[in-house]
Design a protein around this motif. Structure first.
Motif, mmCIF file in Angstrom:
data_model
loop_
_atom_site.group_PDB
_atom_site.id
_atom_site.type_symbol
_atom_site.label_atom_id
_atom_site.label_comp_id
_atom_site.label_asym_id
_atom_site.label_seq_id
_atom_site.Cartn_x
_atom_site.Cartn_y
_atom_site.Cartn_z
ATOM 1 N N ALA A 41 0.857 -1.182 0.000
ATOM 2 C CA ALA A 41 0.000 0.000 0.000
ATOM 3 C C ALA A 41 0.893 1.232 0.000
ATOM 4 N N VAL A 42 0.321 2.314 -0.474
ATOM 5 C CA VAL A 42 1.068 3.569 -0.523
ATOM 6 C C VAL A 42 0.218 4.666 0.104
ATOM 7 N N GLU A 44 0.380 8.741 -0.128
ATOM 8 C CA GLU A 44 1.092 9.852 -0.764
ATOM 9 C C GLU A 44 0.751 11.137 -0.026
ATOM 10 N N PRO A 56 -3.502 6.199 -3.088
ATOM 11 C CA PRO A 56 -3.852 6.424 -4.497
ATOM 12 C C PRO A 56 -4.929 5.467 -5.016
ATOM 13 N N VAL A 57 -5.201 4.397 -4.282
ATOM 14 C CA VAL A 57 -6.201 3.441 -4.762
ATOM 15 C C VAL A 57 -7.601 4.036 -4.652
ATOM 16 N N LYS B 5 -1.973 -1.913 -12.726
ATOM 17 C CA LYS B 5 -1.972 -1.282 -11.403
ATOM 18 C C LYS B 5 -1.652 -2.333 -10.350
ATOM 19 N N LEU B 6 -0.751 -2.012 -9.442
ATOM 20 C CA LEU B 6 -0.455 -2.912 -8.326
ATOM 21 C C LEU B 6 -1.502 -2.713 -7.228
ATOM 22 N N ASP B 7 -1.589 -3.657 -6.296
ATOM 23 C CA ASP B 7 -2.514 -3.529 -5.165
ATOM 24 C C ASP B 7 -2.273 -2.230 -4.385
ATOM 25 N N SER B 8 -1.031 -1.780 -4.385
ATOM 26 C CA SER B 8 -0.670 -0.585 -3.620
ATOM 27 C C SER B 8 -1.154 0.689 -4.286
ATOM 28 N N GLY B 9 -1.637 0.572 -5.538
ATOM 29 C CA GLY B 9 -2.042 1.773 -6.260
ATOM 30 C C GLY B 9 -0.939 2.290 -7.167
ATOM 31 N N GLN B 10 0.267 1.758 -7.013
ATOM 32 C CA GLN B 10 1.337 2.139 -7.927
ATOM 33 C C GLN B 10 1.109 1.464 -9.272
ATOM 34 N N LYS B 133 4.993 7.043 -10.621
ATOM 35 C CA LYS B 133 4.131 6.041 -9.976
ATOM 36 C C LYS B 133 4.664 4.633 -10.204
#
Ligand SMILES: [Cu+2]
Lengths: 604, 285
Positions: A41-42, A44, A56-57, B5-10, B133
């Motif tokens: 997960a990120v 930002e 960002p999701v 898209k990765l699970d992390s949103g990246q 990203k």
């Protein structure tokens, strides 16, 4: 509230997702490398109100992980520097706390082992919140944990009143739809029925819900002059960054205008000051690097000057009208010429890693006092020589300071207390350059049960001005949503009054016919509280939003922080303005304000 | 390839299939060498001077209709393979949209040998690309002669690329190294994610590819080892890596210093304090 649906989804999906990359290298003995953490997960970091740590999701400030997963926290959409700091975490969590010593643009990738709640903040802008919930899929409900450790060193049970308060504050602070909007009849914090696992018991998140009526009331007695409030989160059409300054006429308590920065993005305007003619308003852009100067009446921008990372407060020195701008993400106060186009003259160093925030200059112009947010100290600077004496106080994030009219004593608000005190004001002997004592603002509060047994109930104090007669210290307490009033004769809390979520800015103004008002603004509400200092009671609540202004696209009237009432009440400042009276140097409007003051208000 | 898209949103690139055809027309499928998931950095594509490549990109980014592209450095290509949008190239959008793949043609012309970045130049507003990203990867062009110069055993030598068993790709982004290993012994690409420990056996020849992305300037430093900067005889153990700057070099693991856990890091103090570092583990032979 996508945050909530995500919490639900996280519970349902537990055990289904995830990646096995981290384990891959071990399967083949030809590969000797060991992979590092892969962020699942990120968050930002951004300048966007409420979403200071943004996933960002789905654009929320909260992510749910499973034990052993990692999150990356990075500074993306922000014009200044921050720290990434753990505010609280499950006691005993491995590799915690995360605490960047110095503001920068550095990212962090962190693995989480222990189930529970982890809240992150920035020590420079300490209401920027982001959270990671580490949920063990094998337990019932979303794991909050057993014992939570606060950055101050205190450990509290996860079921304690203070832990629940922090949890609710997190949801309110990071969800603009939950902010208290006084243009609606009631404030409804309704949280859905999500099972939370707190100390092994399942509790619904909806237990933290509440509803309160929103009642505005104009104070019966008008004030003199006007009040400027930084409505720091207000969004304006055509602008990328948030914030306006709202101007209230205290004669009828209506919004006169909003300063929107003309073509500039103000980017979280935090605090203001003026010159002795009340012609210019100096405005700091806290999530930026600029000091903006605009005309008080017309709103015309005169100048925009880069002063340093995260300028927080600006104040003048009464004797020469020079400006002093605290560089909150630095270790200095910039001394500048006043006027329409301030220019830097000197940088006064406050010491390594200090991050001065809400500073103060004594009315006799001799000393400047800075609360050094990151150093746990207060600096006293002799303004004739610009020499700095740093006084370690043991306070955690000293954030604002103000002094008595005679220049003898200053009161510094420690946002996170002075361990073991959870909430405190440090009393400083200014000319003696030493700490005198700490005042416990939460002496009458039991953090475990939540029982309040007296007046001393203030958690996470922020602005803390001293009344112009030197009798009281009024403190805005952001977590307890209270205003505490300390009697300077005894240094005891004599009164606690209700405030709003994110209670933050406070200052004094003139009451018509004599006496003073205290004005208090809150980040997550759009009213201004008016306190009658003769009665120590709330005299009224005034709306900061302008419902007729179609250019306000979001958060109308929200984000109340710096407050600048005019005329300035402090007699040492006011006398410089009074000297100009009747000489054609002041506008008729300002002359009118001065004429309305009683001799006591004038300091005669 | 695809962008996902990765699970992390990246965001990240992934190799879907890779086939190579030799001069005789024989084809070989090397897809198995790649990770079966999207990775940061993206798949490392290896070519040799004289090779041509056709790269088809699919937009497979969940929840987005934005275009995504590949803009490559180093190799030669025609205007339509620039990977930019019409707003920049004034001709056409050279990007993949959902359900509408886009194909790029590259020529690894003589003289293009080296390590090159590729990255997105279309995603998001104002179509500058979403490299920040995670949409970036590595293109390695090997010289036709199959040899690169390196300082080995105290002398500048021409090293045969066939003797290099491990290659470490380290991208420097913000305050993080994002790693990938090309392991020629296992014949596969191993994603190493953030600030990894890279490993080799003592006396093995290994090649490093260090590349910068984003806005920060970095200083790559590897302890205990030194190398010659390509095309020079300058011996260094530290190089400045700005955005899209790259450095590739060959060393003999543990040469003159022996096995150990040799530190590598960004020498910008603030970046290092934020954890921009890892280990180079040299195992005794
Ligand atoms: Cu900050």
């Amino acid at each position: 509230m996508t945050k909530i649906s995500k919490l639900t989804a996280a519970i349902l999906m537990a055990g289904f997702s995830g990646s096995s990359w981290a384990a891959q290298s071990g399967v083949d003995d030809l590969i000797l490398s060991v992979p590092g953490l892969m962020p699942s997960a990120v968050l930002e970091m951004s300048d966007e109100p409420g979403l200071w740590f943004k996933d960002p999701v789905d654009g929320d400030a909260l992510v749910v992980l499973k034990p052993k997963q990692a999150a990356m926290i990075k500074m993306t959409d922000t014009n200044t520097e921050h720290t990434i700091t753990s505010l609280l975490w499950p006691a005993g969590a491995e590799n915690f706390p995360v605490d960047q010593e110095k503001p920068s643009s550095a990212s962090v990738t962190q693995a989480f082992d222990k189930p529970g709640l982890y809240v992150f903040t920035c020590k420079v802008h300490p209401y920027m919140f982001g959270a990671v919930v580490v949920d063990d899929p094998d337990t019932k409900g979303l794991d909050i944990g057993k014992e939570l450790q606060l950055v101050t060193g205190a450990k509290v049970p996860a079921s304690s009143d203070i832990a629940k308060r922090l949890l609710r504050t997190f949801f309110v602070a990071t969800t603009p739809s939950l902010w208290r909007d006084y243009s609606k009849p009631e404030w409804d914090v309704s949280l859905p029925d999500i099972p939370l696992n707190i100390e092994g018991n399942t509790i619904s998140l909806s237990a933290l819900s509440m509803t309160m009526p929103n009642e505005l009331k104009k104070p019966a007695t008008p004030g003199v002059g006007e009040v400027w409030v930084n409505t720091q989160f207000e969004m304006i059409e055509g602008k990328k960054k948030a914030g306006t300054a709202t101007r209230i006429n205290t004669g009828d308590w209506n919004v006169v205008s909003k300063f929107k920065g003309v073509k500039e993005d103000m980017n979280n305007p935090h605090n203001m000051w003026t010159d002795k003619r009340y012609q210019n308003i100096y405005q700091t852009a806290w999530f930026d690097k600029k000091l903006l100067t605009f005309d008080r009446v017309s709103g015309q921008t005169y100048s925009e000057v880069v002063v340093g990372e995260s300028p927080s407060h600006v104040i003048s020195r009464p004797s020469d009208d020079m400006l002093y701008v605290a560089i909150n993400a630095g270790e200095q106060v910039v001394k500048m010429t006043g006027g329409k186009n301030p220019s830097a003259q000197k940088s006064i160093n406050t010491g390594p890693h200090t991050s001065p925030h809400g500073h103060y200059i004594t009315e006799d112009s001799k000393y400047m006092v800075t609360p050094n947010a990151l150093a746990g100290s207060v600096s006293v600077v002799d303004l004739n020589t610009d020499t700095n004496t740093e006084i370690p106080t043991g306070g955690v994030i000293p954030i604002a300071v103000w002094g008595t009219p005679n220049g003898s004593t200053a009161y510094a608000a420690n946002l996170l207390g002075t361990p073991p005190l959870l909430s405190s004001l440090t009393v400083i002997d200014i000319p003696g350059k030493k700490k005198l004592k700490d005042i416990n603002l939460a002496a009458d509060y039991d953090p475990v049960t939540g029982k309040i047994s007296g007046e001393a109930y203030g958690l996470l104090p922020i602005q803390t001005p001293v009344s112009p007669d030197g009798k009281y210290v009024v403190t805005a307490n952001t977590l307890s949503a209270t205003v505490t009033i300390v009697d300077t004769a005894t240094n005891k809390v004599v009164k606690s009054l209700p405030c709003e979520p994110g209670c933050h800015g406070a200052h004094f103004g003139m009451k018509k016919g004599g006496g003073y008002y205290a004005y208090v603004a809150s980040k997550f509400a759009n009213d201004l509280i008016v306190i009658d200092m003769d009665k120590l009671e709330v005299a009224g609540r005034v709306l900061l939003s302008d419902l007729k202004d179609g250019s306000i696209t979001a958060h109308n009237g929200m984000g109340g922080q710096g407050i600048l009432p005019l005329p300035i009440v402090e007699h040492g400042y006011l006398k410089e303005t009074l000297k100009l009276s009747g000489k054609g140097e002041l506008s008729p409007e300002v002359e009118g304000w001065l004429n309305a003051l009683t001799p006591e208000q004038k300091g005669i | 390839m695809k962008a996902a898209k990765l699970d992390s949103g990246q965001l990240a690139y992934q190799m879907v299939t890779h086939k190579i055809r030799d001069a005789s027309g024989q084809t070989e499928d090397i897809t198995h060498q790649y990770s079966t998931e999207p990775t940061i950095p993206g798949p490392a594509i290896m070519m040799t001077e004289g090779d041509k490549a056709e790269v088809t990109l699919e937009q497979d980014i969940k929840g987005s209709n934005e275009p995504v592209s590949i803009h490559v450095h180093g190799v030669h290509y025609k205007m339509d393979s620039d990977g930019t949008m019409k707003v920049f190239n004034h001709t056409a959008d050279q990007a993949a949209f959902p359900g509408k793949p886009y194909t790029y043609k590259w020529t690894a012309a003589p003289g293009t040998a080296g390590t090159w970045p590729y990255h997105d130049h279309a995603f998001g507003n104002p179509m500058l690309g979403a490299e920040d990203k995670g949409l970036y990867g590595t293109l390695i062009i090997n010289p036709k002669g199959g040899k690169v110069s390196a300082m080995i055993d105290g002398q500048i030598k021409q090293v045969d690329l066939k003797d290099i068993k491990r290659e470490f790709i380290l991208w420097m982004h913000e305050t993080t190294f994002w790693g990938m290993e090309l392991n020629h012994l296992a014949n596969r690409q191993v994603p190493l994610w953030t600030n990894p420990t890279i490993g080799a056996r003592e006396d093995e020849l290994v090649r490093f590819h260090v590349i910068g992305i984003g806005t920060a300037f970095h200083t790559f430093h590897l302890h205990g080892h030194r190398w010659i900067q390509p095309g020079t005889s300058h011996l260094v153990d530290t190089v400045n890596i700005g955005p899209i700057v790259r450095e590739a070099f060959v060393i003999k693991a543990g040469e003159g210093v022996g096995p150990g856990n040799w530190h590598y890091h960004c020498h910008v103090l603030q970046h290092m304090q934020s954890g921009m570092m890892g280990g180079f583990r040299v195992i005794e032979n």
